[in-house]
Scaffold this motif. Structure first.
Motif, PDB file in Angstrom:
ATOM      1  N   SER A  43       0.820  -1.203   0.000  1.00  9.66           N
ATOM      2  CA  SER A  43       0.000   0.000   0.000  1.00  9.66           C
ATOM      3  C   SER A  43       0.859   1.262   0.000  1.00  9.66           C
ATOM      4  CB  SER A  43      -0.921   0.001   1.227  1.00  9.66           C
ATOM      5  OG  SER A  43      -1.692   1.181   1.268  1.00  9.66           O
ATOM      6  N   ALA A  44       1.955   1.234   0.773  1.00  4.82           N
ATOM      7  CA  ALA A  44       2.833   2.412   0.834  1.00  4.82           C
ATOM      8  C   ALA A  44       3.442   2.701  -0.531  1.00  4.82           C
ATOM      9  CB  ALA A  44       3.925   2.178   1.874  1.00  4.82           C
ATOM     10  N   TYR A  45       3.947   1.663  -1.201  1.00  7.88           N
ATOM     11  CA  TYR A  45       4.556   1.870  -2.515  1.00  7.88           C
ATOM     12  C   TYR A  45       3.517   2.235  -3.567  1.00  7.88           C
ATOM     13  CZ  TYR A  45       9.469   0.854  -1.783  1.00  7.88           C
ATOM     14  OH  TYR A  45      10.786   0.943  -1.413  1.00  7.88           O
ATOM     15  N   ALA A  46       2.345   1.620  -3.501  1.00  5.97           N
ATOM     16  CA  ALA A  46       1.289   1.971  -4.453  1.00  5.97           C
ATOM     17  C   ALA A  46       0.905   3.438  -4.298  1.00  5.97           C
ATOM     18  CB  ALA A  46       0.076   1.076  -4.233  1.00  5.97           C
ATOM     19  N   THR A  47       0.804   3.891  -3.057  1.00  3.75           N
ATOM     20  CA  THR A  47       0.473   5.295  -2.807  1.00  3.75           C
ATOM     21  C   THR A  47       1.541   6.224  -3.365  1.00  3.75           C
ATOM     22  OG1 THR A  47      -0.733   4.698  -0.788  1.00  3.75           O
ATOM     23  CG2 THR A  47      -0.040   6.991  -1.020  1.00  3.75           C
ATOM     24  N   GLY A  48       2.807   5.912  -3.064  1.00  3.98           N
ATOM     25  CA  GLY A  48       3.903   6.745  -3.532  1.00  3.98           C
ATOM     26  C   GLY A  48       3.999   6.795  -5.048  1.00  3.98           C
ATOM     27  N   LEU A  49       3.859   5.653  -5.697  1.00  6.46           N
ATOM     28  CA  LEU A  49       3.954   5.608  -7.159  1.00  6.46           C
ATOM     29  C   LEU A  49       2.802   6.351  -7.825  1.00  6.46           C
ATOM     30  CD1 LEU A  49       5.073   1.878  -7.605  1.00  6.46           C
ATOM     31  CD2 LEU A  49       6.453   3.923  -8.039  1.00  6.46           C
ATOM     32  N   LEU A  50       1.609   6.220  -7.269  1.00  5.94           N
ATOM     33  CA  LEU A  50       0.457   6.907  -7.856  1.00  5.94           C
ATOM     34  C   LEU A  50       0.560   8.417  -7.670  1.00  5.94           C
ATOM     35  CD1 LEU A  50      -2.405   4.460  -6.831  1.00  5.94           C
ATOM     36  CD2 LEU A  50      -1.510   4.864  -9.130  1.00  5.94           C
ATOM     37  N   VAL A  51       1.074   8.852  -6.529  1.00  5.07           N
ATOM     38  CA  VAL A  51       1.277  10.294  -6.311  1.00  5.07           C
ATOM     39  C   VAL A  51       2.312  10.821  -7.298  1.00  5.07           C
ATOM     40  CG1 VAL A  51       2.181  12.013  -4.703  1.00  5.07           C
ATOM     41  CG2 VAL A  51       0.543  10.303  -3.912  1.00  5.07           C
ATOM     42  N   HIS A  52       3.391  10.051  -7.499  1.00  6.15           N
ATOM     43  CA  HIS A  52       4.408  10.463  -8.472  1.00  6.15           C
ATOM     44  C   HIS A  52       3.845  10.501  -9.887  1.00  6.15           C
ATOM     45  CE1 HIS A  52       8.420   9.704  -6.158  1.00  6.15           C
ATOM     46  NE2 HIS A  52       7.612  10.533  -5.530  1.00  6.15           N
ATOM     47  N   ALA A  53       2.842   9.679 -10.157  1.00  2.70           N
ATOM     48  CA  ALA A  53       2.230   9.640 -11.494  1.00  2.70           C
ATOM     49  C   ALA A  53       1.267  10.797 -11.720  1.00  2.70           C
ATOM     50  CB  ALA A  53       1.509   8.314 -11.699  1.00  2.70           C
ATOM     51  N   GLY A  54       1.032  11.607 -10.684  1.00  2.00           N
ATOM     52  CA  GLY A  54       0.182  12.781 -10.835  1.00  2.00           C
ATOM     53  C   GLY A  54      -1.178  12.673 -10.191  1.00  2.00           C
ATOM     54  N   MET A  55      -1.479  11.577  -9.548  1.00  5.10           N
ATOM     55  CA  MET A  55      -2.773  11.427  -8.894  1.00  5.10           C
ATOM     56  C   MET A  55      -2.782  12.200  -7.583  1.00  5.10           C
ATOM     57  SD  MET A  55      -4.778   7.837  -8.008  1.00  5.10           S
ATOM     58  CE  MET A  55      -4.815   7.366  -9.742  1.00  5.10           C
ATOM     59  N   THR A  56      -3.919  12.743  -7.208  1.00 12.70           N
ATOM     60  CA  THR A  56      -4.025  13.458  -5.938  1.00 12.70           C
ATOM     61  C   THR A  56      -3.829  12.480  -4.776  1.00 12.70           C
ATOM     62  OG1 THR A  56      -6.416  13.135  -5.819  1.00 12.70           O
ATOM     63  CG2 THR A  56      -5.615  15.130  -6.914  1.00 12.70           C
ATOM     64  N   PRO A  57      -3.281  12.939  -3.648  1.00 15.20           N
ATOM     65  CA  PRO A  57      -2.981  12.029  -2.541  1.00 15.20           C
ATOM     66  C   PRO A  57      -4.176  11.218  -2.050  1.00 15.20           C
ATOM     67  CG  PRO A  57      -1.868  14.121  -2.206  1.00 15.20           C
ATOM     68  CD  PRO A  57      -2.754  14.297  -3.392  1.00 15.20           C
ATOM     69  N   VAL A  58      -5.345  11.847  -1.914  1.00 13.44           N
ATOM     70  CA  VAL A  58      -6.508  11.121  -1.402  1.00 13.44           C
ATOM     71  C   VAL A  58      -6.937  10.032  -2.376  1.00 13.44           C
ATOM     72  CG1 VAL A  58      -8.926  11.308  -0.736  1.00 13.44           C
ATOM     73  CG2 VAL A  58      -7.296  13.069  -0.016  1.00 13.44           C
ATOM     74  N   LEU A  59      -6.975  10.349  -3.666  1.00 14.09           N
ATOM     75  CA  LEU A  59      -7.336   9.339  -4.665  1.00 14.09           C
ATOM     76  C   LEU A  59      -6.285   8.236  -4.729  1.00 14.09           C
ATOM     77  CD1 LEU A  59      -8.755  11.456  -7.644  1.00 14.09           C
ATOM     78  CD2 LEU A  59     -10.012  10.041  -5.998  1.00 14.09           C
ATOM     79  N   ALA A  60      -5.017   8.616  -4.587  1.00 16.09           N
ATOM     80  CA  ALA A  60      -3.948   7.619  -4.578  1.00 16.09           C
ATOM     81  C   ALA A  60      -4.106   6.668  -3.396  1.00 16.09           C
ATOM     82  CB  ALA A  60      -2.591   8.305  -4.524  1.00 16.09           C
ATOM     83  N   MET A  61      -4.501   7.209  -2.270  1.00 17.93           N
ATOM     84  CA  MET A  61      -4.715   6.381  -1.083  1.00 17.93           C
ATOM     85  C   MET A  61      -5.872   5.411  -1.301  1.00 17.93           C
ATOM     86  SD  MET A  61      -5.455   7.664   2.817  1.00 17.93           S
ATOM     87  CE  MET A  61      -5.465   6.499   4.189  1.00 17.93           C
ATOM     88  N   LEU A  62      -6.971   5.898  -1.853  1.00 19.30           N
ATOM     89  CA  LEU A  62      -8.125   5.027  -2.099  1.00 19.30           C
ATOM     90  C   LEU A  62      -7.776   3.929  -3.105  1.00 19.30           C
ATOM     91  CD1 LEU A  62     -10.983   7.701  -2.305  1.00 19.30           C
ATOM     92  CD2 LEU A  62     -10.464   6.150  -0.404  1.00 19.30           C
ATOM     93  N   ALA A  63      -7.018   4.282  -4.134  1.00 11.26           N
ATOM     94  CA  ALA A  63      -6.605   3.279  -5.112  1.00 11.26           C
ATOM     95  C   ALA A  63      -5.673   2.251  -4.480  1.00 11.26           C
ATOM     96  CB  ALA A  63      -5.914   3.957  -6.294  1.00 11.26           C
ATOM     97  N   ALA A  64      -4.788   2.702  -3.607  1.00 12.11           N
ATOM     98  CA  ALA A  64      -3.878   1.779  -2.920  1.00 12.11           C
ATOM     99  C   ALA A  64      -4.644   0.826  -2.013  1.00 12.11           C
ATOM    100  CB  ALA A  64      -2.851   2.572  -2.112  1.00 12.11           C
ATOM    101  N   LEU A  65      -5.685   1.326  -1.342  1.00 10.26           N
ATOM    102  CA  LEU A  65      -6.511   0.455  -0.492  1.00 10.26           C
ATOM    103  C   LEU A  65      -7.200  -0.614  -1.333  1.00 10.26           C
ATOM    104  CD1 LEU A  65      -8.231   2.919   2.019  1.00 10.26           C
ATOM    105  CD2 LEU A  65      -5.957   1.919   2.066  1.00 10.26           C
TER     106      LEU A  65
END
Length: 314
Positions: A43-65
């Motif tokens: 989840s931590a890496y998915a969140t970090g990679l999605l944020v780096h890809a331009g996704m907003t932090p909250v959406l990145a968190m939901l996608a990681a979950l």
């Protein structure tokens, strides 16, 4: 609020959320998950990679979950068919494979160099307030949501089914319940919960690398469940606060024990936590707080009858 106090409270929150996730899987469902740190890392890496890809932090968190829950469900399709000992080995093996993958696939995760610059949710949205304080409030809100979800499950028919499966799955199966399906759902829900902690970890430190995710995360989760009470959400919160308070508070022992070096002091801190666990298991084997159970009054348990006109026991 001081930076040290904020950091300590965030550690308590991370420990409590991972403890609640394990308590759902193991405390209620009897599913031993030694690979908890692997799902946390995912989840931590998915969140970090999605944020780096331009996704907003909250959406990145939901996608990681969602991703963590999906992977947990896929792993459970193999693991939950095994007995407790083999289930623990499978989940631990999965987590180690994932850690090796993260370490070596530099094209995706940057390997041992790690991911830096992970933006926090609501960063800069509240001018005039400390960024750490804003994140702490967000983390507390996440903990309350996870706690509420756990309590809803524990007090629902699903929670009663999980306790039955934990205690005697054969009896539950004879009552018409699909044991493997319930276990699958439990593993996925627990994965989503631990995914919350993994995302918060990535946001708080803003930098992650493979060395941050070790079996000590799983160990602390088991300590929180054992000390707090298997199946008890309030107990997990209390034990998480107690363990982190001991670990962080014992840092100040150096002022009174100046004759000990850093390595000796670190060993002493772990010894104190271990001694506390031994004492609790010895004198309070059920933990700080007993798990929630439906209660039947003595009168109703000894020959109560149902009044058809009012639908009440008499």
């Amino acid at each position: 609020m001081s930076l040290y106090l904020t950091s300590t409270l965030v550690l308590v929150i991370l420990s409590a959320i991972t403890g609640l996730a394990l308590n759902l899987q193991w405390g209620l469902g009897g599913l031993i998950n030694f690979g908890l740190f692997g799902f946390y890392m995912l989840s931590a890496y998915a969140t970090g990679l999605l944020v780096h890809a331009g996704m907003t932090p909250v959406l990145a968190m939901l996608a990681a979950l969602a991703l963590t829950a999906l992977v947990s469900a896929l792993v459970s399709q193999v693991a939950i068919r095994l007995s407790e000992d083999y289930l623990a080995i499978v989940t631990l093996g999965f987590a180690e494979c994932l850690r090796i993958l993260v370490t070596n696939e530099e094209w995706l995760t940057r390997g041992v160099m790690g991911l830096a610059g992970i933006t926090r949710p609501f960063s800069g949205a509240f001018a005039g307030y400390s960024a750490d304080l804003v994140f702490l409030i967000f983390a507390v809100a996440c903990l309350l949501i996870v706690f509420a979800v756990y309590e809803l499950i524990a007090r629902s028919p699903l929670g009663r089914t999980l306790r039955g499966i934990r205690d005697d799955p054969l009896v539950v199966e004879t009552l018409g319940k699909h044991v493997q399906r319930v276990r699958w759902k439990t593993f996925a829900l627990g994965g989503a919960m631990v995914g919350v902690a993994g995302s918060l970890h990535a946001f708080y430190y803003s930098y992650i690398d493979p060395t941050q995710f070790t079996t000590i995360i799983t160990a602390y989760a088991f300590v929180a469940v054992l000390m707090g009470g298997r199946g008890s959400a309030p107990g997990v919160l209390l034990s998480s606060f107690t363990v982190i308070l001991m670990l962080e508070g014992s840092r100040f022992l150096n002022d009174q024990l100046g004759f000990m070096d850093a390595a000796q002091l670190a060993s002493l801190r772990l010894m104190l936590v271990g001694l506390l666990i031994i004492l609790i298991i010895r004198f309070k084997p059920a933990g700080f707080v007993a798990e929630y159970r439906l209660k039947v009054s003595p009168r109703n348990a000894t020959g109560a009858t149902l009044n058809p006109s009012h639908g009440t026991l008499r």
